[in-house]
Design a protein around this motif. Structure first.
Motif, short mmCIF file in Angstrom:
data_model
loop_
_atom_site.label_atom_id
_atom_site.label_comp_id
_atom_site.label_asym_id
_atom_site.label_seq_id
_atom_site.Cartn_x
_atom_site.Cartn_y
_atom_site.Cartn_z
N TYR A 225 13.25 3.46 -4.08
CA TYR A 225 14.10 4.51 -4.65
C TYR A 225 14.32 4.23 -6.14
O TYR A 225 14.09 3.11 -6.63
CB TYR A 225 15.45 4.56 -3.95
CG TYR A 225 15.38 5.01 -2.51
CD1 TYR A 225 15.64 6.33 -2.17
CD2 TYR A 225 15.04 4.13 -1.49
CE1 TYR A 225 15.58 6.76 -0.86
CE2 TYR A 225 14.97 4.54 -0.17
CZ TYR A 225 15.24 5.86 0.13
OH TYR A 225 15.17 6.28 1.44
N ARG A 226 14.78 5.23 -6.84
CA ARG A 226 15.13 5.10 -8.26
C ARG A 226 16.50 5.73 -8.49
O ARG A 226 16.97 6.54 -7.69
CB ARG A 226 14.09 5.79 -9.14
CG ARG A 226 14.03 7.29 -8.95
CD ARG A 226 13.07 7.95 -9.92
NE ARG A 226 12.99 9.39 -9.70
CZ ARG A 226 13.82 10.27 -10.25
NH1 ARG A 226 14.79 9.85 -11.04
NH2 ARG A 226 13.69 11.57 -10.01
N LYS A 227 17.12 5.32 -9.58
CA LYS A 227 18.45 5.84 -9.92
C LYS A 227 18.32 7.18 -10.65
O LYS A 227 17.46 7.35 -11.49
CB LYS A 227 19.21 4.84 -10.79
CG LYS A 227 19.53 3.53 -10.10
CD LYS A 227 20.56 2.73 -10.87
CE LYS A 227 20.07 2.33 -12.22
NZ LYS A 227 21.04 1.44 -12.93
N SER A 228 19.21 8.09 -10.29
CA SER A 228 19.30 9.37 -10.98
C SER A 228 20.77 9.58 -11.36
O SER A 228 21.61 9.84 -10.50
CB SER A 228 18.81 10.52 -10.09
OG SER A 228 18.98 11.77 -10.73
N VAL A 229 21.07 9.39 -12.63
CA VAL A 229 22.46 9.46 -13.10
C VAL A 229 23.01 10.86 -12.88
O VAL A 229 22.35 11.86 -13.17
CB VAL A 229 22.54 9.07 -14.59
CG1 VAL A 229 23.98 9.17 -15.09
CG2 VAL A 229 22.00 7.67 -14.81
N GLU B 197 5.62 11.10 -5.34
CA GLU B 197 4.31 10.80 -4.76
C GLU B 197 3.48 9.99 -5.74
O GLU B 197 3.40 10.31 -6.93
CB GLU B 197 3.58 12.10 -4.42
CG GLU B 197 4.24 12.93 -3.33
CD GLU B 197 4.21 12.23 -1.98
OE1 GLU B 197 3.38 11.35 -1.79
OE2 GLU B 197 5.03 12.57 -1.11
N GLY B 198 2.88 8.93 -5.24
CA GLY B 198 2.03 8.10 -6.08
C GLY B 198 2.78 7.04 -6.86
O GLY B 198 2.17 6.33 -7.66
N GLN C 24 -5.13 3.15 -5.63
CA GLN C 24 -4.12 2.69 -4.69
C GLN C 24 -3.08 3.77 -4.47
O GLN C 24 -2.97 4.73 -5.23
CB GLN C 24 -3.44 1.41 -5.19
CG GLN C 24 -4.39 0.22 -5.31
CD GLN C 24 -3.67 -1.03 -5.76
OE1 GLN C 24 -2.44 -1.10 -5.79
NE2 GLN C 24 -4.44 -2.05 -6.13
N TRP C 25 -2.27 3.56 -3.41
CA TRP C 25 -1.26 4.54 -3.03
C TRP C 25 -0.09 3.79 -2.43
O TRP C 25 -0.26 2.76 -1.78
CB TRP C 25 -1.82 5.54 -2.03
CG TRP C 25 -0.93 6.72 -1.81
CD1 TRP C 25 -0.14 6.97 -0.72
CD2 TRP C 25 -0.71 7.79 -2.71
NE1 TRP C 25 0.54 8.14 -0.90
CE2 TRP C 25 0.22 8.68 -2.12
CE3 TRP C 25 -1.21 8.10 -3.98
CZ2 TRP C 25 0.65 9.83 -2.74
CZ3 TRP C 25 -0.77 9.26 -4.60
CH2 TRP C 25 0.13 10.10 -3.98
N PRO C 26 1.14 4.25 -2.67
CA PRO C 26 2.30 3.53 -2.11
C PRO C 26 2.32 3.61 -0.59
O PRO C 26 1.84 4.58 0.01
CB PRO C 26 3.50 4.26 -2.72
CG PRO C 26 2.99 5.60 -3.11
CD PRO C 26 1.56 5.41 -3.48
N ASN C 27 2.89 2.57 0.01
CA ASN C 27 3.06 2.58 1.46
C ASN C 27 4.15 3.58 1.85
O ASN C 27 4.73 4.26 1.00
CB ASN C 27 3.39 1.17 1.98
CG ASN C 27 4.66 0.62 1.33
OD1 ASN C 27 5.27 1.26 0.49
ND2 ASN C 27 5.04 -0.58 1.72
N VAL C 28 4.45 3.65 3.14
CA VAL C 28 5.42 4.65 3.62
C VAL C 28 6.78 4.42 2.98
O VAL C 28 7.48 5.37 2.60
CB VAL C 28 5.52 4.60 5.16
CG1 VAL C 28 6.58 5.57 5.65
CG2 VAL C 28 4.17 4.90 5.79
N GLN C 29 7.18 3.18 2.82
CA GLN C 29 8.49 2.87 2.24
C GLN C 29 8.48 2.97 0.72
O GLN C 29 9.52 2.90 0.08
CB GLN C 29 8.93 1.45 2.64
CG GLN C 29 9.16 1.26 4.11
CD GLN C 29 7.86 1.08 4.90
OE1 GLN C 29 6.82 0.76 4.31
NE2 GLN C 29 7.90 1.28 6.20
#
Length: 631
Positions: free
Chosen positions: A304-308, A324-325, A343-348
């Motif tokens: 996850y990332r922060k969204s102020v 995505e990606g 490459q591609w991120p895993n499910v998490q």
């Protein structure tokens, strides 16, 4: 004994010498405490005086620089300015606050009157950080309770055993007279030492260690110990200077004597705050936790990332999944990291993994379906071809050049079979042959239909009296048309392969989490030139067949060819936009479908009616029926 940081400026205060640390040390200690416990969301209440106002400005900036945020800053009214409205405002601010940690900055008097009027410590679920040295004493006097988990910063203390001896033996008459001193002396040691030195026995003073809040407490308060140290520091300094300076110089330069830097206190940069967590008793609300938490938003986990949140401090944010990606492998990241192209991120979305290599194969459901359809249509074309060969001497087969019919059926059969080359792992050889075989076989089919249509027109006009077209009636003209038109397509394909040959490529953009192994056409222009040339052939064939559609039914192939060309145009008109919008393996599937649809359209439009007559209505497959136009 001032702690004001501004007085450290030697230009403005050249004769000022510190015997206590500057408040800057207190600022740093507060920030260290907040960072130690991870308290990034705090409220501030401060006193209405210049020192506190300046201090809070600095502390707020330090909190922000360390990654924290201040939820609210509330000014404590002056001692005589507590109104019901102000009291209610302070209470509501603290009660509504989501910050569990509140910094109370001010002197002991400010803290005393704040607690006396507002009862801030009675508000549950708050950890108080005090800067007033005696704030706990005052709270205990008022509420007779201890605020669990509240923390305070105090001056260093130490014992002075000689103080009891001084209290017993000092002559009060040596002190300035006045009611103030008398009152102070009466309170000294809880009134256990009479003012008159003759009757003074100071009963119980020897056990002063148990007189907690009395002046007789051997463990001085921080301020008392600072006064003690300050007086002795100045005394020792003056004594040393007096002894080292000759008498003549002392008399001459007595007005020029200056204090040296006594170094009574120096900040030690290597010192760190040490906290014994097990010794702290937190309030009941925090009993289930290892320690109180005070954050506006919980940490964003990896992935996850922060969204102020708009209009709120940076500590207040929402946790949004990485796009995505992208991925994140740490907590509280502001921006997710884009995975490499392969490459591609895993499910998490916590790490990147290799993309799966894919292509249209016989293992895919759509690949299996298309392969089965291709084989089915090629078998149908071969069955029709066998039927025509078996009944080659019948009128319906001999009409309009049976050799061209054979050639059309063979080319249609090859067109269907060439689809199998599309449904396999792309390699250099297959990439060369795919489009070339498709283009050449289709050009043979369409040019053969064009030849058959020309035969119809020429034969009909040659039958008219005085017409010179009889010499063109025969097998040579349609064969030349087929050869010439097909050679042009072959030439285009050869130029394509020689100049910009197709090759295998890895497409990492078309599909999510997959690398598409596909044939790079080398030149999209060459591909569309092939399609364009087929369109020209089909257009000419359609135009000629359309003009010949009203000729006698003996030559009814014109109608069938006209309909087959309509099917051909319909398929390829829809193919172009669908092909351009498709991605990955869908692109190949769309092209295969277009080949099969147009091939089956020509096969069904031209040859199914004839097979129906040959197999189902053999009585119509006679010369007299053909001549009567009863087909």
């Amino acid at each position: 004994m001032s702690q004001e940081p501004l007085q450290s400026n030697k230009q403005n205060f050249p004769n000022f010498y510190r015997t206590v640390p500057s408040e800057k040390a207190l600022y740093a200690a507060i920030i260290a405490l907040l960072k130690h416990f991870g308290w990034m969301w705090v409220g501030i209440i401060y006193a209405d005086d210049d020192s506190s106002i300046n201090a809070i400005k600095i502390i707020k900036n330090m909190i922000v620089e360390s990654g924290g945020c201040v939820e609210f800053i509330k000014l404590v009214p002056s001692i005589n300015d507590y109104t019901p409205e102000r009291i209610k405002d302070i209470e509501q601010t603290i009660a509504r606050s989501t910050a569990n940690v509140i910094l109370l900055y001010g002197s002991k008097n400010n803290v005393y009157y704040l607690e006396l009027n507002v009862h801030v410590t009675s508000i549950p679920g708050k950890v108080w950080i005090h800067t007033a040295d005696s704030s706990f004493r005052i709270f205990n006097v008022v509420n007779d309770t201890v605020v669990n988990g509240s923390l305070r910063f105090i001056m260093q203390k130490n014992e002075n055993p000689a103080f009891i001896k001084f209290v017993k033996e000092v002559n009060p008459s040596r002190f300035p007279s006045g009611r103030t001193f008398t009152t102070w002396w009466d309170e000294l040691c809880e009134n256990r030492c009479p003012f008159n030195p003759r009757n003074r026995n100071c009963t119980g003073v020897e056990s002063g260690r148990q007189i907690i809040w009395s002046h007789c407490n051997l463990k001085f308060t921080g301020m008392s110990y600072i006064v003690y140290n300050s007086v002795y520091a100045v005394a020792y300094a003056l004594h040393e200077m007096y002894q080292e300076t000759p008498l003549s110089e002392r008399l001459q330069d007595i007005n020029k004597l200056k204090f040296q830097d006594l170094k009574g206190w120096k900040a030690s940069p290597e010192r760190q705050i040490i906290i014994k967590k097990e010794a702290i008793v937190w309030e009941n609300k925090f009993a289930k936790l290892l320690m109180p938490r005070s954050v506006c938003s919980e940490k964003c986990l990896p992935g996850y990332r922060k969204s102020v949140r708009e209009g709120q401090p940076v500590c207040c944010y929402d946790c949004l999944p990485c796009l995505e990606g992208q991925f994140s492998n740490q907590t509280d990241v502001d921006v997710c990291i884009k995975c490499p192209e392969d490459q591609w991120p895993n499910v998490q979305k916590t790490e990147c993994i290799k993309k799966a290599l894919t292509f249209l194969s016989y293992e895919d459901p759509i690949g299996i379906v298309l392969a089965c359809i291709a084989i089915l249509f090629s078998l149908i074309a071969s069955v029709v071809l066998g039927t025509f060969i078996k009944y080659q001497n019948t009128p319906i087969v001999k009409a309009n050049n049976r050799d061209l019919s054979y050639l059309i059926l063979v080319s249609l059969m090859l067109s269907c079979l060439c689809c199998l080359i599309f449904i396999e792992k792309p390699e250099q050889l297959t990439c060369f042959s795919r489009q070339a075989i498709f283009g050449i076989t289709f050009s043979i089919s369409v040019s053969s239909l064009l030849g058959k249509t020309f035969i119809v027109v020429i034969a009909f006009n040659a039958a008219k009296p005085g017409n010179n077209l009889r010499k063109w009636v025969g097998a040579k003209v349609p064969k030349c048309i087929v050869f010439f038109c097909s050679v042009i397509q072959v030439f285009i394909c050869i130029l394509w392969i020689l100049l910009v040959p197709p090759s295998t490529s890895y497409n990492t953009q078309s599909e999510i989490a997959k690398i598409i192994l596909e044939c790079d056409k080398g030149s999209a222009i060459a591909f569309y030139v092939i399609l364009g040339y087929l369109s020209i052939l089909a257009s000419v064939c359609f135009a000629v067949a359309f003009l010949a559609r009203k000729l006698p039914d003996t030559f009814n192939d014109a109608k069938l060819i006209t309909f087959s060309m309509l099917v051909f145009f319909t398929v390829w008109i829809f193919f172009i936009p669908t092909y351009l919008s498709a991605k990955g393996t869908s692109t190949v599937a769309v092209e295969v479908f277009a080949i099969l649809a147009s091939s089956s359209g020509m096969l069904g439009s031209i040859f199914v009616p004839k097979c129906y007559i040959i197999l189902i209505k053999p009585q119509k497959n006679r010369k007299n029926f053909v001549l009567k136009g009863s087909l």
